[in-house]
Design an enzyme around this catalytic site. Sequence first.
Site, PDB file in Angstrom:
ATOM      1  N   SER A  82       0.828  -1.203   0.000  1.00  0.00           N
ATOM      2  CA  SER A  82       0.000   0.000   0.000  1.00  0.00           C
ATOM      3  C   SER A  82       0.866   1.258   0.000  1.00  0.00           C
ATOM      4  CB  SER A  82      -0.898   0.018   1.234  1.00  0.00           C
ATOM      5  OG  SER A  82      -1.710  -1.131   1.268  1.00  0.00           O
TER       6      SER A  82
HETATM    7  N1  SAH Z   1      -1.245  -3.974   3.584  1.00  0.00           N
HETATM    8  C1  SAH Z   1      -0.612  -4.674   2.524  1.00  0.00           C
HETATM    9  C2  SAH Z   1      -1.398  -4.420   1.251  1.00  0.00           C
HETATM   10  C3  SAH Z   1      -1.463  -5.598   0.408  1.00  0.00           C
HETATM   11  S1  SAH Z   1      -2.551  -5.440  -0.991  1.00  0.00           S
HETATM   12  C4  SAH Z   1       0.837  -4.257   2.402  1.00  0.00           C
HETATM   13  O1  SAH Z   1       1.215  -3.270   3.028  1.00  0.00           O
HETATM   14  O2  SAH Z   1       1.592  -4.916   1.699  1.00  0.00           O
HETATM   15  C5  SAH Z   1      -3.971  -6.311  -0.433  1.00  0.00           C
HETATM   16  C6  SAH Z   1      -3.762  -7.726  -0.011  1.00  0.00           C
HETATM   17  O3  SAH Z   1      -5.053  -8.248   0.303  1.00  0.00           O
HETATM   18  C7  SAH Z   1      -3.189  -8.650  -1.063  1.00  0.00           C
HETATM   19  O4  SAH Z   1      -2.025  -9.254  -0.568  1.00  0.00           O
HETATM   20  C8  SAH Z   1      -4.291  -9.683  -1.315  1.00  0.00           C
HETATM   21  O5  SAH Z   1      -3.816 -10.985  -1.568  1.00  0.00           O
HETATM   22  C9  SAH Z   1      -5.049  -9.622   0.010  1.00  0.00           C
HETATM   23  N2  SAH Z   1      -6.437 -10.092  -0.043  1.00  0.00           N
HETATM   24  C10 SAH Z   1      -7.380  -9.881  -0.993  1.00  0.00           C
HETATM   25  N3  SAH Z   1      -8.536 -10.487  -0.671  1.00  0.00           N
HETATM   26  C11 SAH Z   1      -8.331 -11.105   0.530  1.00  0.00           C
HETATM   27  C12 SAH Z   1      -9.136 -11.908   1.380  1.00  0.00           C
HETATM   28  N4  SAH Z   1     -10.410 -12.221   1.089  1.00  0.00           N
HETATM   29  N5  SAH Z   1      -8.590 -12.353   2.536  1.00  0.00           N
HETATM   30  C13 SAH Z   1      -7.306 -12.076   2.860  1.00  0.00           C
HETATM   31  N6  SAH Z   1      -6.490 -11.332   2.093  1.00  0.00           N
HETATM   32  C14 SAH Z   1      -6.991 -10.844   0.941  1.00  0.00           C
END
Ligand code: SAH
Length: 219
Positions: free
Chosen positions: A69
């Site tokens: 993010s």
């Molecule tokens: N906060 C993270 C952002 C990652 S992007 C960082 O700083 O890196 C969003 C993430 O949500 C992705 O890794 C994706 O795989 C995850 N995601 C999407 N749908 C999801 C679900 N239903 N349950 C758990 N994770 C999920």
Amino acid sequence: MSPDRRGIGMTSQRARNRLVEHLRGMGVSSERVLEVIRTTPRHLFVDEALASRAYENTALPIGYGQTISQPFVVAAMTQALLESGPMNKVLEIGAGCGYQSAILAQVATQVFSIERIAALVNKLRQRLHELRVTNVRVRHGDGRRGWSAHAPYDAVLIAAAAGDIPADLVDQLAPGGRLVMPVGRPGDQELVLLTKLEAGLKVEPLHRVSFVPLVEGLG
Ligand code: SAH
């Protein structure tokens, strides 16, 4: 490192300070959040090839079609939760590379994090271990269901966008608990802060944002 080399690399303290001042200019006002952003090594959460861009206020690829993010969004979500109530037990959905988890770990007592892509879970566990972050428990699962064994939570942070707020996650909030997440369609999303009050749910819009979608099932 010789004194004249210090502060040259983009992973340097100078680059971090610049990011913090940029976030302050964008309206992040919590000194605690700004300090945690300043001291957390974001370059260790991305591939080496991207490390030089780690202190730009931008989302970066972390593989598997996902992104780390944008720092502003991490700061805004953390600040919204921190300034609205207690942070003893926090649930994070969409842990990705673990950067937001590491930030939460420094402002919360205990963090429970769920990620649906197994390869990211393995990487993030190892990274948090190397950084000696000991108050985050990570689980491979579909975060839309929450983690009922540890409920109720003071706060829930969802780092992926959905058309509406998952009911199971609202159920797992403590009375007075808060939930922050992006709501909307791709290209039209808003970060919202929900508070679970006795009288019902209060929902406040915070910022326009752009997140990857919250996906059903396991990856
Ligand atoms: N906060 C993270 C952002 C990652 S992007 C960082 O700083 O890196 C969003 C993430 O949500 C992705 O890794 C994706 O795989 C995850 N995601 C999407 N749908 C999801 C679900 N239903 N349950 C758990 N994770 C999920």
